[in-house]
Write a protein that holds these residues in place. Structure first.
Motif: not given
Length: 206
Positions: A76-84, A89-94
């Motif tokens: 699993i990998e967590g990521e915060l994606v900037p939004v203008s 946004q909070t993301w989780l890749h599995l």
């Protein structure tokens, strides 16, 4: 399930944040994503009760022969994606995979089938937001909660990725294409043919 007794201790590899301690039964996804962390590990199939129900039982002979218990490999990998103009946004890749022992529906023998799951989840504030954005989103949407059971999420994804009709690519034994009951065939041949009797009646002079 007849898998034999053993200690089922999760094996985790902390690729970042080595000083962090995580309970994957109750993961704070937002904090995990904020720090850009990733984890990977292995877990025995017996840890996933619903997935294990889809598997054929491992025989005692297989255990004696040294057959390795099926294991789920995951990351699993967590990521915060900037939004203008808004909050990130909070993301989780599995990713998860397993060689799942299932019953072939063609020869009815055991077949180890590779099952893989790859998913990216974007977390939203509530169910209403998830319902409103679901149709236009390519990614899966989940409601952000203080705690998320990662193992249940892994299990859900693998179950949905498993074949509906498991089969070998090539069955190891010959598969009969039809079943013939010899006794039934003999009885059928011995039974008088009503059409033959009718033909004899037609031949008799009137």
């Amino acid at each position: 399930m007849g898998f034999g007794l053993s200690l089922d201790i999760p094996q985790f590899s902390y690729t970042e944040g080595m000083d962090k301690k995580f309970d994957l039964n109750r993961l704070n996804v937002k904090a995990f994503a904020r720090e850009g962390l990733s984890l990977q590990g292995q877990q025995r199939l017996t840890h996933f009760a619903r997935l294990a129900e889809m598997a054929v039982k491992v025989t005692e002979a297989s255990v004696k022969d040294g057959a390795e218990p099926a294991q789920v490999t995951w990351s699993i990998e967590g990521e915060l994606v900037p939004v203008s103009g808004g909050d990130p946004q909070t993301w989780l890749h599995l990713q998860a995979n397993i060689d799942l022992p299932m019953q072939c529906q063609r020869c009815l023998g055991a077949a180890k089938l590779g099952v893989s799951a790859h998913a990216s989840f974007r977390f939203v504030a509530d169910e209403a937001t998830a319902a409103a954005e679901d149709d236009e989103s390519e990614e899966d949407l989940l409601v952000l909660t203080p705690e998320l059971n990662i193992f249940e999420l892994i299990e859900d994804e693998l179950i949905m990725s498993a074949p509906l009709v498991p089969m070998h690519e090539t069955c190891p034994t010959e598969v009969p294409m039809s079943a013939v009951d010899e006794a039934f065939e003999e009885a059928l041949e011995a039974r008088p043919n009503p059409f033959a009797a009718l033909a004899q009646l037609k031949k008799k002079p009137t």
